[in-house]
Design an enzyme around this catalytic site. Structure first.
Site, mmCIF file in Angstrom:
data_model
loop_
_atom_site.group_PDB
_atom_site.id
_atom_site.type_symbol
_atom_site.label_atom_id
_atom_site.label_comp_id
_atom_site.label_asym_id
_atom_site.label_seq_id
_atom_site.Cartn_x
_atom_site.Cartn_y
_atom_site.Cartn_z
ATOM 1 N N HIS A 1 -8.589 -4.328 -0.957
ATOM 2 C CA HIS A 1 -7.302 -3.839 -0.500
ATOM 3 C C HIS A 1 -6.956 -4.410 0.866
ATOM 4 O O HIS A 1 -7.719 -4.281 1.823
ATOM 5 C CB HIS A 1 -7.346 -2.306 -0.429
ATOM 6 C CG HIS A 1 -6.037 -1.648 -0.154
ATOM 7 N ND1 HIS A 1 -5.101 -1.413 -1.139
ATOM 8 C CD2 HIS A 1 -5.498 -1.161 0.988
ATOM 9 C CE1 HIS A 1 -4.057 -0.811 -0.621
ATOM 10 N NE2 HIS A 1 -4.264 -0.653 0.682
ATOM 11 N N SER B 1 0.833 -1.186 0.000
ATOM 12 C CA SER B 1 0.000 0.000 0.000
ATOM 13 C C SER B 1 0.883 1.258 0.000
ATOM 14 O O SER B 1 1.659 1.460 -0.926
ATOM 15 C CB SER B 1 -0.955 -0.043 1.197
ATOM 16 O OG SER B 1 -1.953 0.925 1.081
ATOM 17 N N ASP C 1 -9.954 -3.415 -5.542
ATOM 18 C CA ASP C 1 -9.129 -2.382 -4.908
ATOM 19 C C ASP C 1 -9.134 -1.148 -5.807
ATOM 20 O O ASP C 1 -8.856 -1.258 -7.007
ATOM 21 C CB ASP C 1 -7.700 -2.915 -4.746
ATOM 22 C CG ASP C 1 -6.786 -1.985 -3.964
ATOM 23 O OD1 ASP C 1 -7.150 -0.811 -3.757
ATOM 24 O OD2 ASP C 1 -5.701 -2.439 -3.568
#
Length: 333
Positions: free
Chosen positions: A277, A150, A247
């Protein structure tokens, strides 16, 4: 939202995500609670708490390992604003134990208190420290990789750009897991994912506002903040890029992977349809989570240990085929 059948029941039980820009402490506490079950001692590794270049780090080693090992700078995620702050993340420990590497886990300064470039420069300083102290750490200086998820994936991509541009440490491999890369937030996946129980386009846009602070008012956003803004991706390390079908960051990850491939960089792409995600943290015991984690760990291990199959050249053309296209360096409208 099209969710993988194995994850449907997990999603049904999720509450609405906390907006970190509205209550940063609640977001930090919530993420810590999510990760807590996996933050206990790990018999596979040892952890040494140190300070490098004025920054708190942990040096994580495989138990019983001897001789010189590869090194990995692991950069935690958390919207640039929170993360696994009490120790090395489960992902960092998995890298250490499975990839057989000395892992340096960096606790960079967090937004919004410390917007870009504070956290990025912390990570770059520790990367340089790792390379400079390779002998003392028992690390092979020719086998240093970066890995992160991320926001951590964003920072790792930025480190590779900066190391190339600044003549910094040679990075052998970059593992970019569900990376956020483009502050412009103008892709089909960014618009499509609106479910408030998971990371969605609105939360990502607010994350960038918190991370960049007033940087946008000073002129063009630096590629060290948002690597998708880099005009030139040549001369970068071989890469592994993980994306998830549900995501909002999926399309920018696939776009960046394709641009790496077009620049002649060996790249492996894995897309996980029907997963949101960081789904692994919410469904760690699912077959999908175990298979996804095993895949990227195997790619990193093979890249660092020169095993016969070169996974860094295992490009998924199907994954790249439908990724959005734009002219590098040109603003998305």
């Amino acid at each position: 939202m099209d969710v993988h059948p194995e994850l449907a029941d997990v999603l049904a039980e999720l509450p609405e995500r906390i907006d970190a820009t509205r209550d940063i402490q609640a977001a930090r506490d919530g993420f810590k609670a999510l990760m807590a079950p996996r933050m206990g001692p790990d018999a596979r590794v040892t952890v040494e708490h140190r300070v490098a270049a004025g920054i708190d780090i942990q040096v994580v080693r495989p138990v019983g390992a001897q001789g010189t090992l590869p090194g990995v700078l692991y950069v935690h995620g958390g919207s640039f604003s929170f993360g696994e702050l009490d120790g090395p993340s489960p992902m960092a420990r998995d890298v250490c134990a499975t990839a057989g590497a000395v892992v340096v886990n960096v606790h960079y300064r967090l937004a919004p208190e410390h917007p870009f470039p504070a956290g990025f420069e912390d990570c770059y300083a520790v990367l340089c420290w790792l390379a400079e102290h390779a002998d003392d750490l028992g690390v092979d200086p020719d086998r240093i990789a970066v890995a992160g998820a991320s926001a951590g994936g964003c920072l790792c991509a930025a480190l590779c750009l900066a190391a190339r541009d600044r003549g910094g440490p040679r990075i052998a491999f970059q593992t970019l897991l569900i990376p956020c890369l483009d502050d412009r937030c103008d892709t089909a996946s960014m618009r499509a994912i609106t479910d408030r129980r998971v990371t969605n386009g609105t939360l990502v846009a607010r994350m960038w506002d918190a991370y960049l602070g007033t940087d946008r008012d000073r002129g063009p956003v630096s590629p060290y903040a948002a690597p998708a803004r880099a005009d030139d991706l040549s001369g970068l390390p071989a890469a592994y890029v993980l994306t998830c079908g549900a995501d909002p960051l999926r399309d920018e990850g696939l776009d960046y992977a394709r641009r790496l491939a077009e620049a002649g960089i060996p790249v492996t792409v894995k897309d996980v349809p029907g997963a949101w995600h960081l789904f692994e943290a919410f469904a760690p015991d699912s077959s999908l989570a175990r298979e996804t984690t095993a895949h990227w760990l195997a790619a990193l291990r093979e890249a660092l240990h020169d095993t016969p199959r070169d996974v860094s050249r295992d490009v998924s053309r199907d994954a790249l085929r439908d990724a959005p296209r734009h002219v590098p360096g040109e603003a998305l409208s």
